[in-house]
Design a protein around this motif. Sequence first.
Motif, PDB file in Angstrom:
ATOM      1  N   LEU A   1       0.829  -1.201   0.000  1.00 49.38           N
ATOM      2  CA  LEU A   1       0.000   0.000   0.000  1.00 49.38           C
ATOM      3  C   LEU A   1       0.868   1.258   0.000  1.00 49.38           C
ATOM      4  O   LEU A   1       0.564   2.242  -0.690  1.00 49.38           O
ATOM      5  N   LYS A   2       1.991   1.218   0.724  1.00 52.07           N
ATOM      6  CA  LYS A   2       2.888   2.375   0.767  1.00 52.07           C
ATOM      7  C   LYS A   2       3.507   2.635  -0.590  1.00 52.07           C
ATOM      8  O   LYS A   2       3.590   3.788  -1.044  1.00 52.07           O
ATOM      9  N   ARG A   3       3.942   1.585  -1.250  1.00 51.27           N
ATOM     10  CA  ARG A   3       4.498   1.746  -2.580  1.00 51.27           C
ATOM     11  C   ARG A   3       3.448   2.251  -3.564  1.00 51.27           C
ATOM     12  O   ARG A   3       3.754   3.081  -4.433  1.00 51.27           O
ATOM     13  N   LEU A   4       2.285   1.758  -3.419  1.00 52.83           N
ATOM     14  CA  LEU A   4       1.216   2.187  -4.317  1.00 52.83           C
ATOM     15  C   LEU A   4       0.879   3.658  -4.127  1.00 52.83           C
ATOM     16  O   LEU A   4       0.645   4.394  -5.088  1.00 52.83           O
ATOM     17  N   GLU A   5       0.890   4.115  -2.892  1.00 47.09           N
ATOM     18  CA  GLU A   5       0.651   5.533  -2.638  1.00 47.09           C
ATOM     19  C   GLU A   5       1.773   6.384  -3.206  1.00 47.09           C
ATOM     20  O   GLU A   5       1.542   7.506  -3.703  1.00 47.09           O
ATOM     21  N   LYS A   6       3.030   5.842  -3.152  1.00 47.87           N
ATOM     22  CA  LYS A   6       4.158   6.567  -3.740  1.00 47.87           C
ATOM     23  C   LYS A   6       3.998   6.666  -5.242  1.00 47.87           C
ATOM     24  O   LYS A   6       4.226   7.717  -5.849  1.00 47.87           O
ATOM     25  N   MET A   7       3.576   5.582  -5.854  1.00 50.56           N
ATOM     26  CA  MET A   7       3.329   5.584  -7.298  1.00 50.56           C
ATOM     27  C   MET A   7       2.224   6.571  -7.665  1.00 50.56           C
ATOM     28  O   MET A   7       2.297   7.272  -8.679  1.00 50.56           O
ATOM     29  N   LYS A   8       1.229   6.642  -6.839  1.00 47.72           N
ATOM     30  CA  LYS A   8       0.140   7.583  -7.073  1.00 47.72           C
ATOM     31  C   LYS A   8       0.640   9.019  -7.021  1.00 47.72           C
ATOM     32  O   LYS A   8       0.275   9.872  -7.852  1.00 47.72           O
ATOM     33  N   GLU A   9       1.543   9.284  -6.064  1.00 49.49           N
ATOM     34  CA  GLU A   9       2.093  10.639  -5.945  1.00 49.49           C
ATOM     35  C   GLU A   9       2.920  10.995  -7.163  1.00 49.49           C
ATOM     36  O   GLU A   9       2.840  12.108  -7.697  1.00 49.49           O
ATOM     37  N   ILE A  10       3.777  10.037  -7.654  1.00 57.18           N
ATOM     38  CA  ILE A  10       4.608  10.292  -8.840  1.00 57.18           C
ATOM     39  C   ILE A  10       3.718  10.534 -10.046  1.00 57.18           C
ATOM     40  O   ILE A  10       3.993  11.415 -10.868  1.00 57.18           O
ATOM     41  N   ARG A  11       2.660   9.761 -10.174  1.00 54.51           N
ATOM     42  CA  ARG A  11       1.767   9.930 -11.313  1.00 54.51           C
ATOM     43  C   ARG A  11       1.137  11.311 -11.319  1.00 54.51           C
ATOM     44  O   ARG A  11       1.031  11.963 -12.360  1.00 54.51           O
ATOM     45  N   GLU A  12       0.765  11.775 -10.156  1.00 55.10           N
ATOM     46  CA  GLU A  12       0.191  13.110 -10.090  1.00 55.10           C
ATOM     47  C   GLU A  12       1.212  14.177 -10.461  1.00 55.10           C
ATOM     48  O   GLU A  12       0.883  15.158 -11.149  1.00 55.10           O
ATOM     49  N   GLN A  13       2.482  13.999 -10.019  1.00 51.63           N
ATOM     50  CA  GLN A  13       3.523  14.969 -10.360  1.00 51.63           C
ATOM     51  C   GLN A  13       3.783  14.971 -11.854  1.00 51.63           C
ATOM     52  O   GLN A  13       3.937  16.033 -12.472  1.00 51.63           O
ATOM     53  N   ARG A  14       3.886  13.799 -12.472  1.00 59.54           N
ATOM     54  CA  ARG A  14       4.172  13.709 -13.896  1.00 59.54           C
ATOM     55  C   ARG A  14       3.004  14.286 -14.709  1.00 59.54           C
ATOM     56  O   ARG A  14       3.222  14.934 -15.727  1.00 59.54           O
ATOM     57  N   THR A  15       1.821  14.053 -14.227  1.00 60.02           N
ATOM     58  CA  THR A  15       0.666  14.608 -14.932  1.00 60.02           C
ATOM     59  C   THR A  15       0.683  16.123 -14.897  1.00 60.02           C
ATOM     60  O   THR A  15       0.421  16.813 -15.888  1.00 60.02           O
ATOM     61  N   LYS A  16       1.059  16.652 -13.740  1.00 61.67           N
ATOM     62  CA  LYS A  16       1.145  18.105 -13.598  1.00 61.67           C
ATOM     63  C   LYS A  16       2.266  18.674 -14.441  1.00 61.67           C
ATOM     64  O   LYS A  16       2.122  19.727 -15.098  1.00 61.67           O
ATOM     65  N   SER A  17       3.461  17.996 -14.448  1.00 62.95           N
ATOM     66  CA  SER A  17       4.591  18.484 -15.240  1.00 62.95           C
ATOM     67  C   SER A  17       4.296  18.404 -16.724  1.00 62.95           C
ATOM     68  O   SER A  17       4.720  19.258 -17.505  1.00 62.95           O
ATOM     69  N   GLY A  18       3.570  17.392 -17.163  1.00 59.01           N
ATOM     70  CA  GLY A  18       3.199  17.289 -18.576  1.00 59.01           C
ATOM     71  C   GLY A  18       2.297  18.420 -19.006  1.00 59.01           C
ATOM     72  O   GLY A  18       2.369  18.907 -20.121  1.00 59.01           O
ATOM     73  N   ARG A  19       1.432  18.840 -18.111  1.00 59.75           N
ATOM     74  CA  ARG A  19       0.542  19.954 -18.435  1.00 59.75           C
ATOM     75  C   ARG A  19       1.288  21.283 -18.469  1.00 59.75           C
ATOM     76  O   ARG A  19       0.914  22.199 -19.204  1.00 59.75           O
ATOM     77  N   ASP A  20       2.359  21.401 -17.593  1.00 55.57           N
ATOM     78  CA  ASP A  20       3.095  22.659 -17.506  1.00 55.57           C
ATOM     79  C   ASP A  20       4.274  22.733 -18.464  1.00 55.57           C
ATOM     80  O   ASP A  20       5.055  23.673 -18.433  1.00 55.57           O
ATOM     81  N   GLY A  21       4.512  21.697 -19.321  1.00 60.02           N
ATOM     82  CA  GLY A  21       5.669  21.683 -20.221  1.00 60.02           C
ATOM     83  C   GLY A  21       5.599  22.762 -21.271  1.00 60.02           C
ATOM     84  O   GLY A  21       4.548  23.300 -21.600  1.00 60.02           O
ATOM     85  N   SER A  22       6.788  23.086 -21.823  1.00 63.05           N
ATOM     86  CA  SER A  22       6.857  24.160 -22.827  1.00 63.05           C
ATOM     87  C   SER A  22       6.159  23.731 -24.096  1.00 63.05           C
ATOM     88  O   SER A  22       6.233  22.590 -24.521  1.00 63.05           O
ATOM     89  N   GLY A  23       5.536  24.671 -24.747  1.00 55.29           N
ATOM     90  CA  GLY A  23       4.887  24.395 -26.024  1.00 55.29           C
ATOM     91  C   GLY A  23       3.494  23.896 -25.897  1.00 55.29           C
ATOM     92  O   GLY A  23       2.731  23.951 -26.847  1.00 55.29           O
ATOM     93  N   GLY A  24       3.093  23.394 -24.754  1.00 54.03           N
ATOM     94  CA  GLY A  24       1.719  22.927 -24.593  1.00 54.03           C
ATOM     95  C   GLY A  24       1.451  21.721 -25.472  1.00 54.03           C
ATOM     96  O   GLY A  24       2.346  20.980 -25.869  1.00 54.03           O
ATOM     97  N   PRO A  25       0.215  21.532 -25.789  1.00 55.50           N
ATOM     98  CA  PRO A  25      -0.158  20.379 -26.615  1.00 55.50           C
ATOM     99  C   PRO A  25       0.484  20.414 -27.971  1.00 55.50           C
ATOM    100  O   PRO A  25       0.856  19.397 -28.531  1.00 55.50           O
ATOM    101  N   ARG A  26       0.675  21.605 -28.538  1.00 55.15           N
ATOM    102  CA  ARG A  26       1.285  21.695 -29.865  1.00 55.15           C
ATOM    103  C   ARG A  26       2.725  21.205 -29.827  1.00 55.15           C
ATOM    104  O   ARG A  26       3.181  20.469 -30.693  1.00 55.15           O
ATOM    105  N   GLY A  27       3.502  21.635 -28.775  1.00 57.97           N
ATOM    106  CA  GLY A  27       4.884  21.209 -28.646  1.00 57.97           C
ATOM    107  C   GLY A  27       5.009  19.718 -28.486  1.00 57.97           C
ATOM    108  O   GLY A  27       5.917  19.087 -28.993  1.00 57.97           O
TER     109      GLY A  27
END
Length: 803
Positions: free
Chosen positions: A692-718
């Motif tokens: 369960l602890k590892r799964l919660e860690k994975m959940k946290e990383i997924r949320e960070q990556r999702t946020k970083s993907g949205r904030d990346g340069s160029g947006g959807p076009r890039g």
Amino acid sequence: MMQNVHLAPETDEDDLYSGYNDYNPTYDTEELENDTAFQQAVKTSHSRRPPITAKIPSTAVGRPVATGCGSKTSLASSMGRPMTGAVQDGVTRPMTAVRAAGFTKAALRGSAFDPLGQSRGPAPPLEARNEDSPEEKIRQLEKKVNELVEESCIANSCGDLKLALEKAKDAGRKERVLVRQREQVTSPENINLDLTYSVLFNLASQYSANEMYPEALNTYQVIVKNKMFSNAGRLKVNMGNIYLKQRNYSKAIKFYRMALDQIPSVHKEMRIKIMQNIGVTFIKTGQYSDAINSFEHIMSVAPNLKAGFNLILSYFAVGDREKMKKAFQKLIAVPLETDEDGKYISPNDDPHTNLVIEAIKNDHLRQMERERKAMAEKYIMTAAKLIAPVIETSFAVGYDWCVEVVKASQYVELANDLEINKAITYLREKDFNQAVETLKMFEKKDSSVKSAAATNLSFLYYLENEFAQASSYADLAVNSDRYNPSALTNKGNTVFANGDYEKAAEFYKEALRNDSSCTEALYNIGLTYKKLNRLDEALDCFLKLHAILRNSAQVLYQIANIYELMEDPNQAMEWLMQLISVVPTDSRALSKLGGLYDSEGDKSQAFQYYYESYRYFPSNIEVIEWLGAYYIDTQFCEKAIQYFERASLIQPTQVKWQLMVASCFRRSGLRFLVRLCTDTGLKEVQEYATKLKRLEKMKEIREQRTKSGRDGSGGPRGRRDGSAGSDGGQNCSAGSRGERLSAQLRALPRTEEPYDSSSNKELDASYVDPLGPQIERPRTAAKKRVDEDDFADEELGDDLLPE
């Protein structure tokens, strides 16, 4: 002389209009000059009268008087009578008329004969009333006040209490204006006290009728404290009644006694009624000894049924057996003061006598006699049922004593009713054999008693499902008294039990024809029509019954059920809501209403009523199953477990409830599994906690990556441009690998979305380390193990994904 006599012509005697044009020739003034008899009379009685002397009294000599027919009559003389207008002994005598009535000198000159003075014309018109005079205004205002008081009383008698109070208030306002105007015009002694009294008394009565007791008491106080009103002290009885309604018993007794002191002893009936009110108030306060004193005095002076019954209640409260018996004997001995029933039976075939008897057979006096007799029987029967179980060692012996006393009185017919009540008491005591034996004693009695006993026997056998015996006694009851609605209803019940609904309906209809207020027959005929699928007629029966029994839960349920069968859910829900307002704890009605809302798609309302039904009756399997399924649909599997566990306790042999519990545990996820293992003390808890602890860690990383993907340069076009430039190469840059990781993570269920266990999705085994750029690992089968720092599908599985 005969020429003046006119003979009537000979006409037919049957002519009703003959002789109207004839007249008496005496009144023919035109021929007076040619009438010899009249001229002779004038000459002898007036023109040749001796001269009148003022000093020498003369005597009136008897003179003949001629008539129109020529006859003469001698007038008696007044010997020694002084002449009119003469002076005798120095005193002038008043003059009198000497002319005959209707005859004047003008008549001799041809004037018309007018003894009634009709020629003078009509009387002069009456003097016009002055509408602006103060007296006239006062008179009109007084008339208006009287009219308002009458209208207030009429409105009260019609049941419109609000209008009656408004009229009484208006009369009070106008009466005060009237008093002020009268004081300005006349002296205060001329004020109409009777009108003031009636206005105040009516206002107080209307306040009391509208339950405005403080206002009523204030108005009564105004009347009582005014010494100008005579006999106002007796109104303290009304004030005592108001205090009794307010449950202020001490003040009620006080005012009753004050009224009793102010009413003279000649008004015996009024004093007896006040003493009876005092006794009733003592009973309400629990002062039974004082109540006994009041009622004993009444029974010794002027015995009546109410006082006798209240005396029995008082003795019953103190537990005095012997005095209860004596009071019952006094109650039996109270005279009814009604005429014998034999006078309403025609002794012969005289048509006139029969018409009189038919006219008085059901008049108001006869109805009053019936009501008084019914009231007396009610008091006696209630008193007997009250004291029979306590005056002797057993209620049977007590009933026997009461029956013997009743048989020796004027209420002989009540003895059989007491015997039947004795049998009913056996029923309450669950002694059915004694009840049946007691009722069978009436099989050889007269028809009415036999019918009543057979009706009860039929009812007993029907309750015991012995329909043959029930039908036999129902037939006996009907044959003994064809107009007994209870017997006909029981007979219809036995036929209904055999499935012959048409014939049962006929018996119910006949019972209703004999007694339109037989609610049992009306209810049963509604059930019969419902069985016959004649829903409209069944609905009419139950709606009529609802008008009679406004708060009957059975009737409300039947109406709702019929609307449900008629596929009208809105009306069904409305009537079920009325049913719940009458019986709010009926779990069956609550579950039925929840089912209707569920069929209409309103899950929230359905859950509310199903939950209330479960709260009052937590053993209904249908309700439990619905609540469990509802919590599963709303992804609250943990709450659904308790309902299915209760269902498994109620039906332990049903395997599906344990399977539903297991399914709920499976749907609950890893977090609930860890908590469950912790509660049960299993050794696997550490393993599940680590995952369960590892799964919660994975959940946290997924949320960070999702946020970083949205904030990346160029947006959807890039992102689109970058992915297009990397199609030809084997190695991917860090940016492209991050995008692929984000896409893979987005393919997983999000935290806010419920996980569907029926999904065919599988977790991809390839995993990109977020610490830096690496060569992309080859895709492997879903069941192959990965690095020991990562998860494997074989160990985790779809059901262990985060919620």
